[in-house]
Write a protein that holds these residues in place. Structure first.
Motif, PDB file in Angstrom:
ATOM      1  N   SER A   1       0.849  -1.156   0.064  1.00  0.00           N
ATOM      2  CA  SER A   1      -0.152   0.057  -0.103  1.00  0.00           C
ATOM      3  C   SER A   1       0.844   1.094  -0.086  1.00  0.00           C
ATOM      4  O   SER A   1       2.013   1.475   0.506  1.00  0.00           O
ATOM      5  N   ALA A   2       0.563   2.449  -0.380  1.00  0.00           N
ATOM      6  CA  ALA A   2       1.026   3.583  -0.378  1.00  0.00           C
ATOM      7  C   ALA A   2       1.540   4.026   0.810  1.00  0.00           C
ATOM      8  O   ALA A   2       2.725   4.203   1.199  1.00  0.00           O
ATOM      9  N   PHE A   3       0.601   3.649   1.726  1.00  0.00           N
ATOM     10  CA  PHE A   3       0.821   4.119   3.125  1.00  0.00           C
ATOM     11  C   PHE A   3       1.967   3.591   3.917  1.00  0.00           C
ATOM     12  O   PHE A   3       2.550   4.175   4.630  1.00  0.00           O
ATOM     13  N   ASN A   4       2.166   2.220   3.560  1.00  0.00           N
ATOM     14  CA  ASN A   4       2.892   1.594   4.260  1.00  0.00           C
ATOM     15  C   ASN A   4       4.439   1.828   3.534  1.00  0.00           C
ATOM     16  O   ASN A   4       5.758   1.211   4.054  1.00  0.00           O
ATOM     17  N   HIS A   5       4.566   2.390   2.452  1.00  0.00           N
ATOM     18  CA  HIS A   5       6.015   2.837   2.039  1.00  0.00           C
ATOM     19  C   HIS A   5       6.706   3.663   2.814  1.00  0.00           C
ATOM     20  O   HIS A   5       6.138   4.326   3.761  1.00  0.00           O
ATOM     21  N   SER A   6       8.036   3.521   2.823  1.00  0.00           N
ATOM     22  CA  SER A   6       8.843   3.961   3.853  1.00  0.00           C
ATOM     23  C   SER A   6      10.165   4.314   3.370  1.00  0.00           C
ATOM     24  O   SER A   6      10.370   3.770   2.143  1.00  0.00           O
ATOM     25  N   ILE A   7      11.376   4.710   4.181  1.00  0.00           N
ATOM     26  CA  ILE A   7      12.578   4.504   3.584  1.00  0.00           C
ATOM     27  C   ILE A   7      13.183   3.917   4.974  1.00  0.00           C
ATOM     28  O   ILE A   7      13.025   4.080   6.077  1.00  0.00           O
ATOM     29  N   ASN A   8      14.477   3.147   4.677  1.00  0.00           N
ATOM     30  CA  ASN A   8      15.516   2.583   5.427  1.00  0.00           C
ATOM     31  C   ASN A   8      16.343   3.938   5.914  1.00  0.00           C
ATOM     32  O   ASN A   8      17.033   4.548   4.769  1.00  0.00           O
ATOM     33  N   TYR A   9      16.643   4.250   7.056  1.00  0.00           N
ATOM     34  CA  TYR A   9      17.534   5.631   7.286  1.00  0.00           C
ATOM     35  C   TYR A   9      18.088   5.573   8.567  1.00  0.00           C
ATOM     36  O   TYR A   9      17.756   4.895   9.499  1.00  0.00           O
ATOM     37  N   ARG A  10      19.033   6.297   8.742  1.00  0.00           N
ATOM     38  CA  ARG A  10      19.615   6.456  10.079  1.00  0.00           C
ATOM     39  C   ARG A  10      19.934   7.927  10.249  1.00  0.00           C
ATOM     40  O   ARG A  10      20.260   8.784   9.436  1.00  0.00           O
ATOM     41  N   SER A  11      18.932   8.697  11.134  1.00  0.00           N
ATOM     42  CA  SER A  11      19.433  10.146  11.689  1.00  0.00           C
ATOM     43  C   SER A  11      19.629  10.477  12.926  1.00  0.00           C
ATOM     44  O   SER A  11      19.245   9.744  13.769  1.00  0.00           O
ATOM     45  N   ALA A  12      20.222  11.602  13.016  1.00  0.00           N
ATOM     46  CA  ALA A  12      20.384  11.944  14.497  1.00  0.00           C
ATOM     47  C   ALA A  12      20.182  13.460  14.446  1.00  0.00           C
ATOM     48  O   ALA A  12      20.198  14.348  13.450  1.00  0.00           O
ATOM     49  N   MET A  13      19.305  13.990  15.340  1.00  0.00           N
ATOM     50  CA  MET A  13      19.018  15.481  15.449  1.00  0.00           C
ATOM     51  C   MET A  13      19.662  15.777  16.925  1.00  0.00           C
ATOM     52  O   MET A  13      19.157  15.217  17.898  1.00  0.00           O
ATOM     53  N   VAL A  14      20.571  16.591  17.031  1.00  0.00           N
ATOM     54  CA  VAL A  14      21.063  17.262  18.036  1.00  0.00           C
ATOM     55  C   VAL A  14      20.889  18.563  18.468  1.00  0.00           C
ATOM     56  O   VAL A  14      20.894  19.264  17.628  1.00  0.00           O
ATOM     57  N   PHE A  15      20.610  19.011  19.708  1.00  0.00           N
ATOM     58  CA  PHE A  15      20.378  20.426  19.997  1.00  0.00           C
ATOM     59  C   PHE A  15      21.214  21.011  20.933  1.00  0.00           C
ATOM     60  O   PHE A  15      21.908  20.149  21.741  1.00  0.00           O
ATOM     61  N   GLY A  16      21.726  22.206  20.799  1.00  0.00           N
ATOM     62  CA  GLY A  16      22.759  22.913  21.747  1.00  0.00           C
ATOM     63  C   GLY A  16      22.680  24.422  21.461  1.00  0.00           C
ATOM     64  O   GLY A  16      22.035  24.760  20.709  1.00  0.00           O
ATOM     65  N   THR A  17      23.734  24.954  21.926  1.00  0.00           N
ATOM     66  CA  THR A  17      24.151  26.298  21.646  1.00  0.00           C
ATOM     67  C   THR A  17      25.286  26.548  20.867  1.00  0.00           C
ATOM     68  O   THR A  17      26.368  26.165  21.650  1.00  0.00           O
ATOM     69  N   ALA A  18      25.378  27.499  20.057  1.00  0.00           N
ATOM     70  CA  ALA A  18      26.652  27.350  19.190  1.00  0.00           C
ATOM     71  C   ALA A  18      27.542  28.242  19.992  1.00  0.00           C
ATOM     72  O   ALA A  18      27.325  29.306  20.690  1.00  0.00           O
ATOM     73  N   ARG A  19      28.968  27.712  20.145  1.00  0.00           N
ATOM     74  CA  ARG A  19      29.913  28.754  20.569  1.00  0.00           C
ATOM     75  C   ARG A  19      31.005  28.841  19.382  1.00  0.00           C
ATOM     76  O   ARG A  19      31.064  27.818  18.737  1.00  0.00           O
ATOM     77  N   VAL A  20      31.844  29.726  19.584  1.00  0.00           N
ATOM     78  CA  VAL A  20      32.849  30.011  18.699  1.00  0.00           C
ATOM     79  C   VAL A  20      34.076  29.893  19.535  1.00  0.00           C
ATOM     80  O   VAL A  20      34.540  30.233  20.449  1.00  0.00           O
ATOM     81  N   VAL A  21      34.972  29.187  18.489  1.00  0.00           N
ATOM     82  CA  VAL A  21      36.378  28.698  19.264  1.00  0.00           C
ATOM     83  C   VAL A  21      37.245  30.153  18.962  1.00  0.00           C
ATOM     84  O   VAL A  21      37.437  30.450  17.655  1.00  0.00           O
ATOM     85  N   GLU A  22      37.611  30.887  19.677  1.00  0.00           N
ATOM     86  CA  GLU A  22      38.331  32.241  19.706  1.00  0.00           C
ATOM     87  C   GLU A  22      39.794  31.937  19.745  1.00  0.00           C
ATOM     88  O   GLU A  22      40.419  32.412  18.769  1.00  0.00           O
ATOM     89  N   ASP A  23      40.310  31.040  20.584  1.00  0.00           N
ATOM     90  CA  ASP A  23      41.547  31.108  20.901  1.00  0.00           C
ATOM     91  C   ASP A  23      42.351  30.401  19.529  1.00  0.00           C
ATOM     92  O   ASP A  23      41.664  29.420  19.298  1.00  0.00           O
ATOM     93  N   ALA A  24      43.266  31.055  19.107  1.00  0.00           N
ATOM     94  CA  ALA A  24      44.020  30.676  17.875  1.00  0.00           C
ATOM     95  C   ALA A  24      44.608  29.301  18.126  1.00  0.00           C
ATOM     96  O   ALA A  24      44.513  28.418  16.912  1.00  0.00           O
ATOM     97  N   ALA A  25      45.364  28.916  19.141  1.00  0.00           N
ATOM     98  CA  ALA A  25      45.821  27.409  19.317  1.00  0.00           C
ATOM     99  C   ALA A  25      44.682  26.517  19.301  1.00  0.00           C
ATOM    100  O   ALA A  25      44.817  25.567  18.702  1.00  0.00           O
ATOM    101  N   ALA A  26      43.513  26.785  20.064  1.00  0.00           N
ATOM    102  CA  ALA A  26      42.735  25.910  20.105  1.00  0.00           C
ATOM    103  C   ALA A  26      41.958  25.754  18.745  1.00  0.00           C
ATOM    104  O   ALA A  26      41.530  24.577  18.340  1.00  0.00           O
TER     105      ALA A  26
END
Lengths: 224, 224
Positions: free
Chosen positions: B99-124
Motif C-alpha cells: 500500500s502507499a501508506f506503508n511505503h517508507s525509507i530505511n534511514y539513520r538520523s540524529a537530531m542534536v540540540f545545543g548552543t553554538a559557541r565560537v572557538v576564539e583562541d588561535a591555538a584551540a
C-alpha cells in the motif's frame, strides 16, 4: 503561465548569495535540478523561537515543493503559515588540496524559502500522494492496494510555493593549482550514490517480478 | 569523566521521541554512531525569527559537535550563543510496501540540540582544524603546506555541547507482512554510498602516490 526556467527566483537579504558567487545561482532551472536530484531534504522551522531540522522526502510540482508525514506530528500539525527553509544537498566528492584551507567538497545544494501550507481537501491530498508515489516509482500507485480513508486521514501533506531560492554547485579539482609543485597528493575522491539490487520482501507471491520501472531506476544509477 | 555510551542524553519536550518509538533512541552511542557515519550535516538556526538550514561538514569530539566555515559567513558571525539544531541523516533504502501508506525509507538520523559557541583562541582553533582534517583523512594535516595566520583568521570554527539528542533508525523489509498475499511486488531498494576511484589533480608531481589512508578509506566502502 510559468516563468521561463532561466528566470531567477526573487532574492532578498535572506537568500542572496553572499560568498562563493561563482558557485551560486537563483535560476529556477538550477534550483529545480538540485531539488529533483535527491529524494531527501531537510526542513527547517521555528517553534517557540527554537530551530528544528527534520529530514524527510520531498517532491516538486512546478514552483511548489511538497512533503508529507504523520498527521500526529507536532510540526505538521503546527505548520500552517509557518516560514520554512527547505534544503537539499548532495555530496559529490571530497576535494583534497595542498593546504588544509583549500580542502573542500564537491556538492550540489538548494535552499528554498517559503510558507508552509497544509493540503486540506481530501481529493487534492490523494492526488498529491499519487503524484509523489508515481514521481518516485512510475506507475506504482495503480499497482497498489488502494489507500483507505483512515490512511488518508492519518497522513498530512504540506507544500510551499518557492518564494526565494538559491542553488550552489561546486565541482572539479582543488582550487590551488599555483601550489601544484608541492609534494602533496591532491585530487578528488568522488562520492557515488546509487541503488543496489532489489531485495524482495518475505511472502511476495511467486510470479510477481520486480516491476520494470523499478529495475530501470536501479539501472539508471540515480536515486530518482 | 564521560558518562557511559549507554547513557541517554537528557530529554525535554524539544527532543522527546513522540512517534515511531521503536525507531528512536536517546542513547549517546546511538547518536554518536549516526553523527560519525556521515560527513555532512544540516545546521538549523534562527535569524530574525526565520529558519535557515545550511549543509556543512561536521565532526565530533566526545559530546561536542563542531563545524566550520568562512569567517565572513553571516551565520557564523552571528552564531555565538545561538540555539542550534544539527541534523544528520543517511538514506539506506527505499521501502516499497503493498500500500502507499506503508511505503517508507530505511534511514539513520540524529537530531542534536545545543548552543553554538565560537572557538576564539588561535591555538584551540588550529587544534580543532587539525582534529577535523585528520579525523576525515588520517595523517593528512602533517603532509600539507602549513596553515597561514591569514587562513586561520579567515576560518571560523563553531561547536556545541550536545544538550539533547535523538537518533532514529529504520531498517528491514516493509512493515505490512499481513498483506503479503496481494499480487504486488514489495521489498527494499538499498541505497549504496561509497567513494569511487581517486582522481588526481592536474600538476601533482610524478612519484606522489595516493596516500595509503585515502586508499584505505576508498576500500572501506564508507565515507569516513
Amino acid at each position: 503561465m510559468e516563468p521561463p526556467l532561466t528566470a531567477d527566483y526573487p532574492t532578498t537579504e535572506r537568500s542572496r548569495v553572499r560568498r562563493m558567487h561563482p558557485r551560486g545561482s537563483h535560476a529556477r532551472a538550477d534550483v529545480h535540478a538540485v531539488l529533483d536530484a535527491t529524494p531527501l531534504c531537510h526542513v527547517g522551522y521555528v517553534i517557540d523561537g527554537a530551530p528544528y531540522v527534520t529530514p524527510t522526502l520531498h517532491w516538486r510540482h512546478g514552483d511548489r515543493v511538497y512533503w508529507h508525514g504523520s498527521a500526529a506530528s507536532r510540526f505538521l500539525r503546527a505548520a500552517e503559515d509557518m516560514p520554512v527553509c527547505l534544503t537539499c544537498s548532495i555530496m559529490d566528492g571530497y576535494v583534497l588540496a595542498r593546504s588544509a584551507f583549500n580542502h573542500s567538497i564537491n556538492y550540489r545544494s538548494a535552499m528554498v524559502f517559503g510558507t508552509a501550507r497544509v493540503v486540506e481537501d481530501a481529493a487534492a491530498k490523494t492526488e498529491a500522494l499519487r503524484y509523489f508515489t508515481d514521481s518516485f516509482f512510475p506507475g506504482r500507485w495503480d499497482s497498489l492496494r488502494p489507500m483507505t480513508p483512515q490512511e488518508l486521514k492519518a497522513t498530512s501533506v504540506l507544500w510551499m510555493e518557492i518564494e526565494e531560492a538559491t542553488a550552489k554547485v561546486r565541482n572539479g579539482p582543488p582550487g590551488d593549482p599555483e601550489e601544484a609543485e608541492l609534494p602533496v597528493w591532491a585530487g578528488v575522491l568522488p562520492v557515488r550514490t546509487s541503488l543496489a539490487a532489489a531485495e524482495v520482501a518475505p511472502g511476495v507471491p511467486d510470479g510477481i517480478a520486480l516491476p520494470e520501472p523499478l529495475a530501470a531506476l536501479i539501472r539508471s544509477g540515480r536515486l530518482r
